[in-house]
Design an enzyme around this catalytic site. Structure first.
Site, short mmCIF file in Angstrom:
data_model
loop_
_atom_site.label_atom_id
_atom_site.label_comp_id
_atom_site.label_asym_id
_atom_site.label_seq_id
_atom_site.Cartn_x
_atom_site.Cartn_y
_atom_site.Cartn_z
N THR A 27 0.86 -1.19 0.00
CA THR A 27 0.00 0.00 0.00
C THR A 27 0.90 1.24 0.00
O THR A 27 1.97 1.25 0.60
CB THR A 27 -0.98 0.02 1.19
OG1 THR A 27 -0.25 0.28 2.40
CG2 THR A 27 -1.76 -1.28 1.32
N SER A 45 7.66 4.43 12.44
CA SER A 45 8.66 5.50 12.29
C SER A 45 9.50 5.56 13.55
O SER A 45 9.02 5.25 14.65
CB SER A 45 7.97 6.85 12.09
OG SER A 45 8.92 7.90 12.22
N TYR A 57 0.83 12.39 14.52
CA TYR A 57 1.61 11.50 13.65
C TYR A 57 2.35 10.44 14.47
O TYR A 57 2.27 9.23 14.19
CB TYR A 57 2.61 12.31 12.82
CG TYR A 57 3.47 11.47 11.92
CD1 TYR A 57 2.94 10.85 10.79
CD2 TYR A 57 4.83 11.26 12.19
CE1 TYR A 57 3.74 10.05 9.96
CE2 TYR A 57 5.62 10.48 11.37
CZ TYR A 57 5.07 9.88 10.26
OH TYR A 57 5.85 9.08 9.44
P1 NAD Z 1 5.29 9.22 0.18
O1 NAD Z 1 4.40 10.41 0.33
O2 NAD Z 1 6.31 9.22 -0.91
O3 NAD Z 1 4.43 7.90 0.04
C1 NAD Z 1 3.25 7.71 0.74
C2 NAD Z 1 2.38 6.78 -0.04
O4 NAD Z 1 1.17 6.55 0.69
C3 NAD Z 1 1.99 7.35 -1.39
O5 NAD Z 1 2.06 6.31 -2.34
C4 NAD Z 1 0.55 7.77 -1.20
O6 NAD Z 1 -0.21 7.70 -2.38
C5 NAD Z 1 0.08 6.73 -0.20
N1 NAD Z 1 -1.10 7.15 0.51
C6 NAD Z 1 -1.26 8.21 1.34
N2 NAD Z 1 -2.53 8.28 1.75
C7 NAD Z 1 -3.19 7.24 1.17
C8 NAD Z 1 -4.52 6.79 1.20
N3 NAD Z 1 -5.45 7.41 1.93
N4 NAD Z 1 -4.83 5.69 0.48
C9 NAD Z 1 -3.91 5.06 -0.27
N5 NAD Z 1 -2.64 5.44 -0.33
C10 NAD Z 1 -2.29 6.53 0.37
O7 NAD Z 1 5.98 9.05 1.59
P2 NAD Z 1 7.00 7.97 2.18
O8 NAD Z 1 8.03 8.74 2.88
O9 NAD Z 1 7.38 6.96 1.18
O10 NAD Z 1 6.06 7.30 3.29
C11 NAD Z 1 5.74 5.92 3.34
C12 NAD Z 1 5.52 5.53 4.78
O11 NAD Z 1 6.75 5.71 5.49
C13 NAD Z 1 4.49 6.36 5.52
O12 NAD Z 1 3.71 5.51 6.33
C14 NAD Z 1 5.33 7.29 6.36
O13 NAD Z 1 4.64 7.72 7.51
C15 NAD Z 1 6.49 6.39 6.68
N6 NAD Z 1 7.72 7.08 7.11
C16 NAD Z 1 8.36 7.94 6.26
C17 NAD Z 1 9.52 8.55 6.70
C18 NAD Z 1 10.29 9.52 5.83
O14 NAD Z 1 11.17 10.22 6.34
N7 NAD Z 1 10.02 9.59 4.54
C19 NAD Z 1 10.00 8.30 7.98
C20 NAD Z 1 9.33 7.42 8.82
C21 NAD Z 1 8.18 6.80 8.36
#
Ligand code: NAD
Length: 248
Positions: free
Chosen positions: A11, A136, A149
């Site tokens: 997802t 996270s 968050y």
């Molecule tokens: P990103 O924004 O590139 O990707 C997020 C993805 O989630 C996207 O594909 C988006 O379309 C999808 N998404 C969001 N809301 C949605 C919904 N309602 N239904 C379906 N899809 C949905 O960000 P990322 O950094 O790749 O984040 C991925 C995960 O990693 C998240 O859960 C985020 O909290 C977590 N995370 C990210 C970081 C960071 O620094 N980037 C750090 C810790 C945790």
């Protein structure tokens, strides 16, 4: 090729960490399904991952969408060997400014979305399947402005522990990957000005012992490990991939 002939569902698989994981799963031999909420972005990413990758448009915060998505997977592919419940959003506000709408949006996507993705996948999971949630590093310390968050991410750690025990009878393993700051589009979706984003980035960087942001591919490798039989005796645990941030 540690995921040969596996069916892996991601997802949030059209961007950032999810997209990197989808590429890694594919490289290790899996048939990949990505779920995202923007049809165009999902189609583009599925094409980029290539081969027989399936793209499904669904909003994980809507249980009816998840029902439809996993119904399609059941009909097209019949089972799910690996579920990477990764979709999430990150928004920050001072505690006193958090509204009900702000609270519900993040809990609906980050917690409810991951919870019901796993529940809807459950009938399709064979014995020995793997679920990985994306938490996270911020689940482990207080970060001003992240009350909602960080809470959503902390919730996923207990969800993984509970499901690990509850589903152990079916040999289904449930684990968590907890990224530190990773260079992905998530930062540009926070609604911050360029100056505020730069300031946030600098403040975060100062807290990472290894002195840099991580790459999405580094999380993908950790997720692929948890998904594979290399982690056959690993369940209910959390793999921090955060440059040491939670220990500082
Ligand atoms: P990103 O924004 O590139 O990707 C997020 C993805 O989630 C996207 O594909 C988006 O379309 C999808 N998404 C969001 N809301 C949605 C919904 N309602 N239904 C379906 N899809 C949905 O960000 P990322 O950094 O790749 O984040 C991925 C995960 O990693 C998240 O859960 C985020 O909290 C977590 N995370 C990210 C970081 C960071 O620094 N980037 C750090 C810790 C945790």
């Amino acid at each position: 090729m540690k995921l040969q002939n596996k069916i892996a569902v991601v997802t949030g698989g059209n961007s950032g960490i999810g997209l990197a994981a989808a590429h890694e799963f594919k490289a290790q031999g899996a048939r990949v399904v990505i779920i995202g909420r923007n049809a165009e972005a999902v189609a583009r990413a599925a094409g980029e991952i290539g081969g027989d990758t399936v793209g499904i448009t669904a909003d994980v915060s809507r249980v009816a969408d998840l029902d439809r998505a996993f119904g399609q997977i059941r009909e097209q592919l019949g089972r799910v060997d690996v579920l990477f419940a990764n979709a999430g959003i990150a928004k920050f506000l001072p505690f006193g400014e958090v509204t009900e709408e702000f609270f519900l949006e993040q809990t609906a996507i980050n917690v409810k979305g991951a919870y019901f993705a796993a529940q809807k996948a459950l009938p399709l999971l064979p014995d020995g399947a793997a679920i990985i949630f994306t938490s996270s590093t911020v689940a482990h310390f207080g970060m001003p402005g992240s009350s909602v968050y960080s809470m959503t991410k902390a919730a996923l750690i207990n969800l993984a522990k509970t499901l690990a025990v509850e589903l152990a009878g079916r040999k289904i393993r449930v684990n968590v990957v907890s990224p530190g700051p990773i260079t992905t589009p998530i930062f540009s979706k926070m609604g911050l000005s360029a100056a505020a984003a730069g300031e946030l980035g600098g403040a975060i960087l100062a807290q990472v012992p290894l002195g840099r942001f991580g790459e999405a591919g580094e999380i993908a490798k950790a997720v692929a490990y948890l998904a594979s039989s290399d982690a056959a005796f690993v369940t209910g645990t959390e793999l921090l991939v955060d440059g040491g941030m939670a220990q500082a």
